[in-house]
Design a protein around this motif. Structure first.
Motif, PDB file in Angstrom:
ATOM      1  N   CYS A  60       0.968  -1.180   0.014  1.00  0.00           N
ATOM      2  CA  CYS A  60       0.083  -0.067   0.231  1.00  0.00           C
ATOM      3  C   CYS A  60       0.931   1.207   0.084  1.00  0.00           C
ATOM      4  CB  CYS A  60      -0.898   0.153   1.170  1.00  0.00           C
ATOM      5  SG  CYS A  60      -2.234  -1.413   1.025  1.00  0.00           S
ATOM      6  N   VAL A  61       1.958   1.151   0.715  1.00  0.00           N
ATOM      7  CA  VAL A  61       2.791   2.210   0.770  1.00  0.00           C
ATOM      8  C   VAL A  61       3.479   2.752  -0.730  1.00  0.00           C
ATOM      9  CG1 VAL A  61       5.121   3.170   1.769  1.00  0.00           C
ATOM     10  CG2 VAL A  61       3.556   2.265   3.039  1.00  0.00           C
ATOM     11  N   CYS A  62       3.746   1.564  -1.363  1.00  0.00           N
ATOM     12  CA  CYS A  62       4.250   1.562  -2.804  1.00  0.00           C
ATOM     13  C   CYS A  62       3.309   2.173  -3.669  1.00  0.00           C
ATOM     14  CB  CYS A  62       4.909   0.316  -2.908  1.00  0.00           C
ATOM     15  SG  CYS A  62       6.492  -0.084  -2.359  1.00  0.00           S
ATOM     16  N   ALA A  79       2.070  -4.662  -8.993  1.00  0.00           N
ATOM     17  CA  ALA A  79       1.909  -6.241  -8.365  1.00  0.00           C
ATOM     18  C   ALA A  79       1.009  -6.087  -7.403  1.00  0.00           C
ATOM     19  CB  ALA A  79       3.314  -6.474  -8.019  1.00  0.00           C
ATOM     20  N   THR A  80       0.819  -5.154  -6.649  1.00  0.00           N
ATOM     21  CA  THR A  80      -0.030  -4.915  -5.400  1.00  0.00           C
ATOM     22  C   THR A  80      -1.437  -4.818  -5.950  1.00  0.00           C
ATOM     23  OG1 THR A  80       1.612  -4.128  -3.879  1.00  0.00           O
ATOM     24  CG2 THR A  80      -0.532  -3.740  -3.300  1.00  0.00           C
ATOM     25  N   LEU A  81      -1.654  -3.838  -6.886  1.00  0.00           N
ATOM     26  CA  LEU A  81      -2.863  -3.622  -7.584  1.00  0.00           C
ATOM     27  C   LEU A  81      -3.272  -4.703  -8.273  1.00  0.00           C
ATOM     28  CD1 LEU A  81      -2.268  -0.031  -8.721  1.00  0.00           C
ATOM     29  CD2 LEU A  81      -3.711  -0.846  -6.731  1.00  0.00           C
ATOM     30  N   ALA A  82      -2.613  -5.394  -9.033  1.00  0.00           N
ATOM     31  CA  ALA A  82      -2.972  -6.897  -9.788  1.00  0.00           C
ATOM     32  C   ALA A  82      -3.341  -7.777  -8.787  1.00  0.00           C
ATOM     33  CB  ALA A  82      -1.704  -7.185 -10.623  1.00  0.00           C
ATOM     34  N   PRO A 125      10.370   5.824  -7.343  1.00  0.00           N
ATOM     35  CA  PRO A 125      11.299   5.030  -8.223  1.00  0.00           C
ATOM     36  C   PRO A 125      10.578   4.174  -8.891  1.00  0.00           C
ATOM     37  CG  PRO A 125      11.686   4.760  -5.910  1.00  0.00           C
ATOM     38  CD  PRO A 125      10.688   5.684  -5.717  1.00  0.00           C
ATOM     39  N   ARG A 126      11.457   3.409  -9.929  1.00  0.00           N
ATOM     40  CA  ARG A 126      10.946   2.587 -10.596  1.00  0.00           C
ATOM     41  C   ARG A 126      10.409   1.464  -9.914  1.00  0.00           C
ATOM     42  NH1 ARG A 126      11.109   1.066 -16.253  1.00  0.00           N
ATOM     43  NH2 ARG A 126      10.947  -1.067 -16.466  1.00  0.00           N
ATOM     44  N   TRP A 127      11.179   0.752  -8.921  1.00  0.00           N
ATOM     45  CA  TRP A 127      11.017  -0.320  -8.085  1.00  0.00           C
ATOM     46  C   TRP A 127       9.759  -0.101  -7.443  1.00  0.00           C
ATOM     47  CZ3 TRP A 127      10.279  -0.258  -2.864  1.00  0.00           C
ATOM     48  CH2 TRP A 127      11.093   0.737  -2.281  1.00  0.00           C
ATOM     49  N   ALA A 128       9.346   1.112  -7.078  1.00  0.00           N
ATOM     50  CA  ALA A 128       8.282   1.261  -6.159  1.00  0.00           C
ATOM     51  C   ALA A 128       6.824   1.113  -7.283  1.00  0.00           C
ATOM     52  CB  ALA A 128       8.169   2.441  -5.314  1.00  0.00           C
ATOM     53  N   ARG A 129       7.084   1.481  -8.486  1.00  0.00           N
ATOM     54  CA  ARG A 129       6.035   1.548  -9.430  1.00  0.00           C
ATOM     55  C   ARG A 129       5.942  -0.125  -9.788  1.00  0.00           C
ATOM     56  NH1 ARG A 129       8.593   6.288 -11.320  1.00  0.00           N
ATOM     57  NH2 ARG A 129       9.608   5.002 -13.023  1.00  0.00           N
ATOM     58  N   VAL A 130       7.020  -0.799  -9.820  1.00  0.00           N
ATOM     59  CA  VAL A 130       6.496  -2.103 -10.040  1.00  0.00           C
ATOM     60  C   VAL A 130       6.009  -2.964  -8.846  1.00  0.00           C
ATOM     61  CG1 VAL A 130       7.915  -4.204 -10.549  1.00  0.00           C
ATOM     62  CG2 VAL A 130       8.646  -2.206 -11.688  1.00  0.00           C
ATOM     63  N   VAL A 131       6.533  -2.613  -7.790  1.00  0.00           N
ATOM     64  CA  VAL A 131       5.539  -3.187  -6.638  1.00  0.00           C
ATOM     65  C   VAL A 131       4.174  -2.656  -6.550  1.00  0.00           C
ATOM     66  CG1 VAL A 131       5.466  -3.444  -3.912  1.00  0.00           C
ATOM     67  CG2 VAL A 131       7.742  -3.439  -5.090  1.00  0.00           C
ATOM     68  N   ALA A 132       4.122  -1.385  -6.981  1.00  0.00           N
ATOM     69  CA  ALA A 132       2.474  -0.956  -6.830  1.00  0.00           C
ATOM     70  C   ALA A 132       1.845  -1.727  -7.821  1.00  0.00           C
ATOM     71  CB  ALA A 132       2.601   0.399  -7.064  1.00  0.00           C
ATOM     72  N   GLY A 171      -4.588  -7.536  -5.904  1.00  0.00           N
ATOM     73  CA  GLY A 171      -5.837  -7.025  -5.158  1.00  0.00           C
ATOM     74  C   GLY A 171      -6.861  -7.352  -6.249  1.00  0.00           C
ATOM     75  N   SER A 172      -6.616  -7.128  -7.472  1.00  0.00           N
ATOM     76  CA  SER A 172      -7.723  -7.393  -8.419  1.00  0.00           C
ATOM     77  C   SER A 172      -8.150  -8.922  -8.455  1.00  0.00           C
ATOM     78  CB  SER A 172      -7.349  -6.829  -9.735  1.00  0.00           C
ATOM     79  OG  SER A 172      -8.389  -7.307 -10.888  1.00  0.00           O
ATOM     80  N   LEU A 173      -7.091  -9.658  -8.388  1.00  0.00           N
ATOM     81  CA  LEU A 173      -7.563 -11.092  -8.444  1.00  0.00           C
ATOM     82  C   LEU A 173      -8.058 -11.590  -7.330  1.00  0.00           C
ATOM     83  CD1 LEU A 173      -3.997 -12.528  -9.813  1.00  0.00           C
ATOM     84  CD2 LEU A 173      -5.879 -12.505 -10.770  1.00  0.00           C
ATOM     85  N   VAL A 174      -7.695 -11.252  -6.121  1.00  0.00           N
ATOM     86  CA  VAL A 174      -8.421 -11.622  -4.939  1.00  0.00           C
ATOM     87  C   VAL A 174     -10.082 -11.062  -4.940  1.00  0.00           C
ATOM     88  CG1 VAL A 174      -8.680 -10.946  -2.380  1.00  0.00           C
ATOM     89  CG2 VAL A 174      -6.488 -11.444  -3.427  1.00  0.00           C
ATOM     90  N   ARG A 175      -9.985  -9.709  -5.295  1.00  0.00           N
ATOM     91  CA  ARG A 175     -11.572  -9.430  -5.593  1.00  0.00           C
ATOM     92  C   ARG A 175     -12.310 -10.252  -6.602  1.00  0.00           C
ATOM     93  NH1 ARG A 175      -9.278  -4.398  -5.628  1.00  0.00           N
ATOM     94  NH2 ARG A 175      -9.251  -4.186  -7.885  1.00  0.00           N
ATOM     95  N   HIS A 176     -11.785 -10.489  -7.718  1.00  0.00           N
ATOM     96  CA  HIS A 176     -12.263 -11.691  -8.715  1.00  0.00           C
ATOM     97  C   HIS A 176     -12.498 -12.757  -8.196  1.00  0.00           C
ATOM     98  CE1 HIS A 176     -13.333 -12.690 -12.779  1.00  0.00           C
ATOM     99  NE2 HIS A 176     -12.667 -13.992 -12.548  1.00  0.00           N
ATOM    100  N   ALA A 177     -11.668 -13.451  -7.334  1.00  0.00           N
ATOM    101  CA  ALA A 177     -11.850 -14.733  -6.772  1.00  0.00           C
ATOM    102  C   ALA A 177     -12.980 -14.666  -5.933  1.00  0.00           C
ATOM    103  CB  ALA A 177     -10.611 -15.358  -6.353  1.00  0.00           C
ATOM    104  N   HIS A 178     -12.923 -13.719  -4.950  1.00  0.00           N
ATOM    105  CA  HIS A 178     -14.092 -13.714  -4.135  1.00  0.00           C
ATOM    106  C   HIS A 178     -15.381 -13.604  -4.648  1.00  0.00           C
ATOM    107  CE1 HIS A 178     -15.754 -12.660  -0.138  1.00  0.00           C
ATOM    108  NE2 HIS A 178     -16.388 -11.598  -0.645  1.00  0.00           N
TER     109      HIS A 178
END
Length: 64
Positions: free
Chosen positions: A17-19, A37-40, A28-35, A42-49
């Motif tokens: 969430c911080v990223c 991945a985090t959003l993806a 920085p670029r690594w924070a955007r990559v982590v962000a 979250g989307s997978l968890v919502r879809h599965a739910h």
């Protein structure tokens, strides 16, 4: 042991969430990559739910 695992999961979630916030502000670029991945994740968890809930609703109607 379970407490340590839950603490680790909580740390990863809060870090993600911080990223996301940091990446929105031009981090920085690594924070955007982590962000991303985090959003993806979250989307997978919502879809599965949603799919699981739909499956439960369908099976509940067959009891009557």
């Amino acid at each position: 042991m379970i407490g340590a695992v839950l603490l680790g999961v909580l740390t990863v979630v809060v870090g993600g969430c911080v990223c996301v916030v940091w990446a929105e502000r031009g981090g920085p670029r690594w924070a955007r990559v982590v962000a991303t991945a985090t959003l993806a994740a979250g989307s997978l968890v919502r879809h599965a739910h949603r799919n699981r809930r739909r499956g439960l609703d369908r099976s509940g109607g067959d009891d009557a």
